[in-house]
Design an enzyme around this catalytic site. Structure first.
Site, PDB file in Angstrom:
ATOM      1  N   HIS A  29       0.909  -0.753  -0.520  1.00 52.73           N
ATOM      2  CA  HIS A  29       0.191   0.233  -0.221  1.00 52.73           C
ATOM      3  C   HIS A  29       0.821   1.278  -0.250  1.00 52.73           C
ATOM      4  O   HIS A  29       2.180   1.543   0.373  1.00 52.73           O
ATOM      5  CB  HIS A  29      -0.663  -0.329   1.221  1.00 52.73           C
ATOM      6  CG  HIS A  29      -2.160  -1.555   1.161  1.00 52.73           C
ATOM      7  ND1 HIS A  29      -2.941  -0.933   0.528  1.00 52.73           N
ATOM      8  CD2 HIS A  29      -1.782  -2.263   1.473  1.00 52.73           C
ATOM      9  CE1 HIS A  29      -4.047  -1.405   1.267  1.00 52.73           C
ATOM     10  NE2 HIS A  29      -2.519  -3.187   1.772  1.00 52.73           N
ATOM     11  N   ASP A 149      -7.878  -0.079  -4.800  1.00 53.25           N
ATOM     12  CA  ASP A 149      -8.692  -0.381  -3.877  1.00 53.25           C
ATOM     13  C   ASP A 149     -10.217  -0.168  -3.624  1.00 53.25           C
ATOM     14  O   ASP A 149      -9.788   1.759  -3.259  1.00 53.25           O
ATOM     15  CB  ASP A 149      -8.405  -1.296  -2.678  1.00 53.25           C
ATOM     16  CG  ASP A 149      -7.837  -0.256  -2.034  1.00 53.25           C
ATOM     17  OD1 ASP A 149      -7.510   0.523  -2.282  1.00 53.25           O
ATOM     18  OD2 ASP A 149      -7.573  -1.495  -0.886  1.00 53.25           O
ATOM     19  N   HIS A 208      -8.655  -8.011  -0.963  1.00 53.16           N
ATOM     20  CA  HIS A 208      -8.344  -8.858  -0.014  1.00 53.16           C
ATOM     21  C   HIS A 208      -9.905  -9.687   0.924  1.00 53.16           C
ATOM     22  O   HIS A 208     -10.391  -9.270   0.406  1.00 53.16           O
ATOM     23  CB  HIS A 208      -8.368  -8.202   0.935  1.00 53.16           C
ATOM     24  CG  HIS A 208      -7.492  -6.563   1.564  1.00 53.16           C
ATOM     25  ND1 HIS A 208      -6.577  -6.271  -0.543  1.00 53.16           N
ATOM     26  CD2 HIS A 208      -6.537  -6.451   2.197  1.00 53.16           C
ATOM     27  CE1 HIS A 208      -5.714  -5.533  -0.152  1.00 53.16           C
ATOM     28  NE2 HIS A 208      -5.436  -5.605   2.127  1.00 53.16           N
ATOM     29  N   GLU A 211      -8.439 -12.306   6.652  1.00 57.47           N
ATOM     30  CA  GLU A 211      -7.404 -11.498   6.540  1.00 57.47           C
ATOM     31  C   GLU A 211      -7.829 -11.736   8.639  1.00 57.47           C
ATOM     32  O   GLU A 211      -6.933 -12.489   9.167  1.00 57.47           O
ATOM     33  CB  GLU A 211      -7.322 -10.298   6.669  1.00 57.47           C
ATOM     34  CG  GLU A 211      -5.926  -9.462   7.454  1.00 57.47           C
ATOM     35  CD  GLU A 211      -5.583  -8.213   7.184  1.00 57.47           C
ATOM     36  OE1 GLU A 211      -4.849  -7.768   7.354  1.00 57.47           O
ATOM     37  OE2 GLU A 211      -6.281  -7.798   5.959  1.00 57.47           O
TER      38      GLU A 211
END
Length: 365
Positions: A29, A149, A208, A211
């Site tokens: 990121h 994103d 994602h 997680e």
């Protein structure tokens, strides 16, 4: 598991290997790569806020109690980035860091809505990213591509707004559409429309999932969002059927061990599921995620694989090769990196390794 004591000779030559290894960063990121000194400088020129204005205090500020606290800090730092010049500065600094670690190719995740809300104009953001990408290529020879994103807490409309921005401005190097931020309260299934639209317009799907939640979210990322890679995805290890599916279909997980520890996604690295995923044949790509915030880098993630889980040089080369094959880069660059990895196999020993179980003597603690 046995680890190498401080100062001990590394029989696999992993330090020498890492300095020569052509690496790719696929889970990275932009904001989370800003070093503490940069964050402190941004805070000094901003109105008074919770973010410290000296480097040492920023390092302390990057101590997270859990994933929610990490998101809180990340959001506060994001608010300091208010212009295209700020964004361009982050890209330039990241490029220098990548080059210093022999990273030749990176897919960098940017969250457009967060920058637009902090004051950067839509066209200004696109121009800053394009200009920064060119600068990094010219100065450092590193190819940077973009994954844009949406954040889960912005909901389905935020994801659609993100796709709108991407399709309107589409900076050079745009390759993918992702979904980050908090998973809790933001099930992947809610974002299907945005991913359908992104994929229909040629963007790769890289959400994602799994997680901090469950394996079911990884299933939804694959089945509903068409994930070609899954960010993190470590909870997949809880579901043998899912593990088998990922291995059979060659769907890589972007695994970031230090990140998972620092946000509390795993209680300890000794309990991290990475070894089990490798043993089961799941393609694993190592990532540093938010390296400055987590006090790590890609080399450190590779070293963990050697020192904690006992992977020797040939298996580290396998991880690097998996990353190159999973990258959304040009074929000429891919071939060049694969050729270099093949040469390193001759120097450091071993052809491609299919048995990824830990070597003898490397029992897990």
């Amino acid at each position: 598991m046995h680890t190498l004591p401080p100062g001990a000779e590394d029989p696999s030559g992993v330090d020498a290997l890492l300095s020569a290894l052509p690496k790719v960063e696929l889970h990275l990121h932009l904001l989370g790569a800003a070093p503490p000194a940069t964050v402190a400088a941004l805070a000094r020129r901003s109105p008074p806020c919770d973010v410290p204005t000296d480097t040492a205090s920023v390092r302390d500020y990057f101590s997270f109690t859990d994933f929610a606290h990490f998101i809180e800090v990340y959001t506060a730092v994001n608010a300091l980035v208010t212009s295209g010049d700020d964004v361009g500065g982050l890209v330039a600094g990241l490029g220098a860091d990548l080059a210093g670690r022999a990273v030749r190719y990176a897919e960098v995740t940017v969250t457009p809505l967060s920058h637009l809300r902090s004051g950067t104009g839509p066209a200004e953001l696109a121009h800053a990213l394009a200009r920064g990408r060119d600068l990094v290529a010219e100065r450092h020879g590193v190819t940077v591509n973009w994954i844009f994103d949406a954040s889960g807490d912005d909901g389905p409309q935020g994801a659609l707004d993100t796709v709108d921005w991407v399709l309107r401005y589409r900076p050079e190097g745009t390759v993918g559409f992702g979904l980050g931020g908090p998973e809790a309260g933001a099930p992947r299934a809610l974002f299907r429309e945005a991913f359908d639209r992104a994929r229909a317009n040629g963007l790769h799907s890289v959400p994602h999932a799994g997680e901090t939640t469950t394996a079911e979210e990884v299933w939804d990322a694959v089945r509903l969002l068409g994930a070609e890679r899954v960010g993190h995805g470590i909870r997949a290890a809880d579901d043998p059927d899912l593990v088998g599916y990922l291995a059979e279909h060659g769907i890589p997980l972007e695994v970031c061990p230090t990140s998972n520890l620092r946000t509390g996604a795993v209680p300890s690295l000794a309990l991290h599921p990475l070894p089990e995923l490798l043993e089961a044949g799941v393609p694993v790509v190592l990532g540093s995620d938010d390296p400055a915030m987590f006090d790590t880098d890609l080399d450190r993630e590779y070293r963990l694989c050697r020192e904690l889980w006992g992977l020797p040089a040939p298996r580290i080369l396998d991880l690097a090769e998996t990353g190159v094959r999973a990258a959304f880069c040009g074929e000429s660059l891919r071939k060049a990196m694969l050729d270099d990895i093949a040469r390193l196999r001759g120097e450091f020993g071993g052809a491609g390794v299919s048995d990824l179980s830990p070597p003898p003597g490397a029992e897990r603690s």
